[in-house]
Design a protein around this motif. Structure first.
Motif, PDB file in Angstrom:
ATOM      1  N   LEU A  54     -56.630 -58.670 -72.376  1.00  0.00           N
ATOM      2  CA  LEU A  54     -57.053 -57.264 -72.523  1.00  0.00           C
ATOM      3  C   LEU A  54     -56.072 -56.453 -73.140  1.00  0.00           C
ATOM      4  CD1 LEU A  54     -58.350 -56.828 -68.871  1.00  0.00           C
ATOM      5  CD2 LEU A  54     -59.540 -57.090 -71.136  1.00  0.00           C
ATOM      6  N   ALA A  55     -54.630 -56.323 -72.874  1.00  0.00           N
ATOM      7  CA  ALA A  55     -53.830 -55.722 -73.804  1.00  0.00           C
ATOM      8  C   ALA A  55     -53.847 -55.914 -75.398  1.00  0.00           C
ATOM      9  CB  ALA A  55     -52.091 -56.068 -73.323  1.00  0.00           C
ATOM     10  N   ILE A  56     -54.061 -57.175 -75.743  1.00  0.00           N
ATOM     11  CA  ILE A  56     -54.536 -57.409 -77.175  1.00  0.00           C
ATOM     12  C   ILE A  56     -55.727 -56.443 -78.011  1.00  0.00           C
ATOM     13  CG2 ILE A  56     -54.827 -59.058 -78.963  1.00  0.00           C
ATOM     14  CD1 ILE A  56     -53.139 -60.974 -77.498  1.00  0.00           C
ATOM     15  N   GLU A  91     -61.739 -69.785 -74.234  1.00  0.00           N
ATOM     16  CA  GLU A  91     -60.073 -70.043 -74.177  1.00  0.00           C
ATOM     17  C   GLU A  91     -59.516 -69.226 -72.918  1.00  0.00           C
ATOM     18  OE1 GLU A  91     -61.286 -71.937 -77.884  1.00  0.00           O
ATOM     19  OE2 GLU A  91     -61.804 -69.761 -77.305  1.00  0.00           O
ATOM     20  N   ILE A  92     -60.052 -68.081 -72.457  1.00  0.00           N
ATOM     21  CA  ILE A  92     -59.337 -67.565 -71.318  1.00  0.00           C
ATOM     22  C   ILE A  92     -59.816 -67.891 -69.965  1.00  0.00           C
ATOM     23  CG2 ILE A  92     -58.651 -65.090 -70.834  1.00  0.00           C
ATOM     24  CD1 ILE A  92     -57.260 -65.929 -73.177  1.00  0.00           C
ATOM     25  N   TYR A  93     -61.330 -67.987 -70.269  1.00  0.00           N
ATOM     26  CA  TYR A  93     -62.031 -68.287 -68.896  1.00  0.00           C
ATOM     27  C   TYR A  93     -62.396 -69.586 -68.574  1.00  0.00           C
ATOM     28  CZ  TYR A  93     -62.130 -63.484 -66.881  1.00  0.00           C
ATOM     29  OH  TYR A  93     -61.778 -62.334 -66.444  1.00  0.00           O
ATOM     30  N   HIS A  94     -62.518 -70.574 -69.966  1.00  0.00           N
ATOM     31  CA  HIS A  94     -62.768 -71.791 -70.014  1.00  0.00           C
ATOM     32  C   HIS A  94     -64.000 -72.116 -69.267  1.00  0.00           C
ATOM     33  CE1 HIS A  94     -58.494 -72.691 -71.038  1.00  0.00           C
ATOM     34  NE2 HIS A  94     -58.170 -71.811 -69.891  1.00  0.00           N
ATOM     35  N   GLY A  95     -65.044 -71.248 -69.675  1.00  0.00           N
ATOM     36  CA  GLY A  95     -66.592 -71.482 -69.452  1.00  0.00           C
ATOM     37  C   GLY A  95     -67.352 -72.276 -70.809  1.00  0.00           C
ATOM     38  N   ASP A  96     -68.592 -72.702 -70.460  1.00  0.00           N
ATOM     39  CA  ASP A  96     -69.128 -73.184 -71.651  1.00  0.00           C
ATOM     40  C   ASP A  96     -70.675 -72.742 -71.491  1.00  0.00           C
ATOM     41  OD1 ASP A  96     -70.483 -74.689 -73.219  1.00  0.00           O
ATOM     42  OD2 ASP A  96     -69.464 -76.602 -72.567  1.00  0.00           O
ATOM     43  N   ASP A 124     -53.572 -64.537 -63.741  1.00  0.00           N
ATOM     44  CA  ASP A 124     -53.888 -63.098 -64.148  1.00  0.00           C
ATOM     45  C   ASP A 124     -53.041 -62.739 -65.344  1.00  0.00           C
ATOM     46  OD1 ASP A 124     -55.706 -63.060 -62.220  1.00  0.00           O
ATOM     47  OD2 ASP A 124     -54.219 -62.169 -60.689  1.00  0.00           O
ATOM     48  N   GLY A 125     -51.808 -63.070 -65.494  1.00  0.00           N
ATOM     49  CA  GLY A 125     -51.119 -62.455 -66.922  1.00  0.00           C
ATOM     50  C   GLY A 125     -51.692 -62.824 -68.143  1.00  0.00           C
TER      51      GLY A 125
END
Length: 500
Positions: free
Chosen positions: A395-397, A297-302, A388-389
């Motif tokens: 990472l903050a979560i 979901e964040i980097y959208h890899g598979d 980046d946000g």
């Protein structure tokens, strides 16, 4: 405390807080390997051909182990008459079995290739490798049984040895060592250079990702054996036949005793079990899919896509492991201040606060996932480059969730230990095993339901995290209504100060 507990404690040798801390080092060794499991194994099994929707089935071994191994080992360790002690024989046997299972998992790709999986190089082949997957799953299941065989007796041994320091102190020490193991494990999981340091682990069937896993697990074996040695020497258990002769002579069936324990639980124990189950139900989707969430979901890899998509997914997994490292740092710090917090606000208030923070964290993950998905243009290069946000927010979560995780790792067990101690303290192992049942039931729901739940709303992890948020909120309000207040006596000497 009643007189029964007082007489038991007077018969036990009192040990210093420093020695009590070293007696728990095995928790750090086991947690090191468990952190590697959580950060690397769900992504890894998908590279062997197991679809994402079915990957959760693999984690059913946890509930099975919890139902069978946890209470049974707890009961048997309560009754063990070995001259080596009640708990240490189980800890030793479980750790040796963990080492064997870790080797089997780490070399599953190579073993599968030797048994007839594809001979095509892993750098170009992206199809299923079913023999390797079966070997991996078998090793993983036995590994989870072994983890349960160690963790239950280890927690019970800490309660046995706590003496004047109290059950809460023992469980906070255990949580601290778990955090320490997490820090090392997630550091290993976020390091993608193991295959460069140990190039001989690279084979035709085991490329960089597999070699990284293999090397990290080999290091985990060495670390576990060191921690095990320290625990075995630091925890000088008194044999049960010397400590409680009448107790040692008792027999009976483990299963019968478990059912009997359910019928005669301490007054506040049912409430502890209910809130524990709800809290873990809210946690499990994150625990099982945290790094997979970063990769998808964040980097959208598979993990089953093109080589570029796989590389992108692996980058997200590494970043997720780094987030879990930050999470563990907060967990370690929190475990050292939970004692004062519980004395000031009561363990009930601290536990409920953790649930509400978990609710906010799961809600934030859901919102962030939606933002990231909507911002994704469909190009892998743009996904890696930004925004980046979103990545900093993820990472903050991860970091903030270290606080409620420290609560989860210590306060429910401290409450169970204290309630057991208030009724004599003779069945710490069995009571902790019973508490474990309230942990594994939620894992059954998550393991069986998360795949269909995600499929119902679309592929990915977002639906499971949204559901977790609501469950955490409900658990907080139920805890506010039903959790018992543990006496202030149970919180004495629960800080890490005064190591004399």
């Amino acid at each position: 405390m009643d007189s029964g507990e007082g007489s038991e404690i007077s018969e036990r040798p009192q040990i210093s807080l420093k020695r009590l801390i070293f007696a728990c080092t095995v928790a750090g060794g086991v947690q090191y390997g468990w952190a590697l499991q959580l950060s690397l194994l769900t992504p890894y099994i998908q590279t062997l051909g197991l679809p994402h929707a079915l990957a959760s089935i693999m984690w059913l071994c946890g509930p099975v182990a919890g139902f069978v191994v946890g209470p049974s080992i707890g009961y048997w360790s309560d009754k063990c008459r070995s001259k080596f002690g009640r708990r240490r024989p189980f800890i030793l046997s479980g750790c040796l079995l963990i080492c064997c299972c870790v080797l089997l998992i780490g070399f599953s790709s190579d073993i599968g290739s030797a048994l007839g999986d594809t001979k095509e190089n892993c750098s170009t082949y992206v199809g299923p490798r079913w023999k390797a997957a079966i070997i991996y799953v078998v090793g993983f299941w036995v590994l989870d049984f072994s983890n349960n065989a160690v963790q239950g007796p280890a927690r019970a041994m800490m309660a046995d040895l706590s003496g004047k320091h109290g059950c809460n102190a023992a469980n906070l020490i255990y949580a601290f060592w778990m955090a320490f193991g997490n820090i090392l494990g997630y550091s290993s999981g976020s390091t993608g250079s193991w295959h460069k340091w140990f190039p001989f682990l690279l084979t035709n069937s085991c490329c960089a990702t597999c070699a990284n896993l293999k090397a990290a697990f080999l290091v985990a074996i060495v670390f576990l054996l060191i921690c095990l040695t320290v625990t075995l020497f630091a925890a000088k258990e008194v044999p049960l036949c010397e400590l409680e002769p009448s107790e040692a002579a008792q027999g009976g069936s483990a299963i019968f005793s478990i059912f009997k324990t359910f019928k005669s639980l301490p007054a506040g124990m049912p409430s502890v079990l209910i809130v524990t189950a709800l809290t873990w139900l809210a946690w499990f989707p994150f625990i099982l899919y945290d790094t997979d969430w970063m990769g998808r979901e964040i980097y959208h890899g598979d993990p089953s896509g093109t080589k570029q998509e796989i590389d992108t997914y692996n980058k997200g997994v590494e970043e997720g492991a780094f987030g879990l490292l930050l999470n563990s740092l907060v967990l370690a710090i929190t475990s050292m201040v939970l004692g004062p917090l519980c004395r000031k606000f009561t363990s009930k208030v601290v536990w409920i606060t953790g649930n509400f923070i978990l609710f906010l964290g799961m809600a934030a993950i859901t919102v962030l996932s939606v933002i990231s998905t909507n911002a994704y243009s469909g190009k892998i290069n743009s996904a890696v480059a930004g925004p980046d946000g979103v990545k900093l927010g993820a990472l903050a979560i991860f970091t903030a969730l270290g606080f409620p995780l420290a609560i989860l790792y210590s306060i429910p067990f401290a409450c169970a230990s204290q309630l057991a101690a208030d009724e004599g303290g003779h069945k710490h192992g069995l009571c902790i095993g019973v508490l474990n049942v309230s942990i594994v039931i939620p894992q059954v729901f998550v393991s069986l339901g998360s795949g269909p739940w995600d499929a119902l709303f679309g592929k990915g992890n977002i639906p499971a995290f949204a559901l977790s948020s609501g469950i955490a909120l409900i658990g907080g309000f139920i805890g506010l209504a039903v959790l018992p207040k543990i006496s202030s006596d149970s919180l004495k000497s629960s800080s890490f100060g005064s190591m004399h």
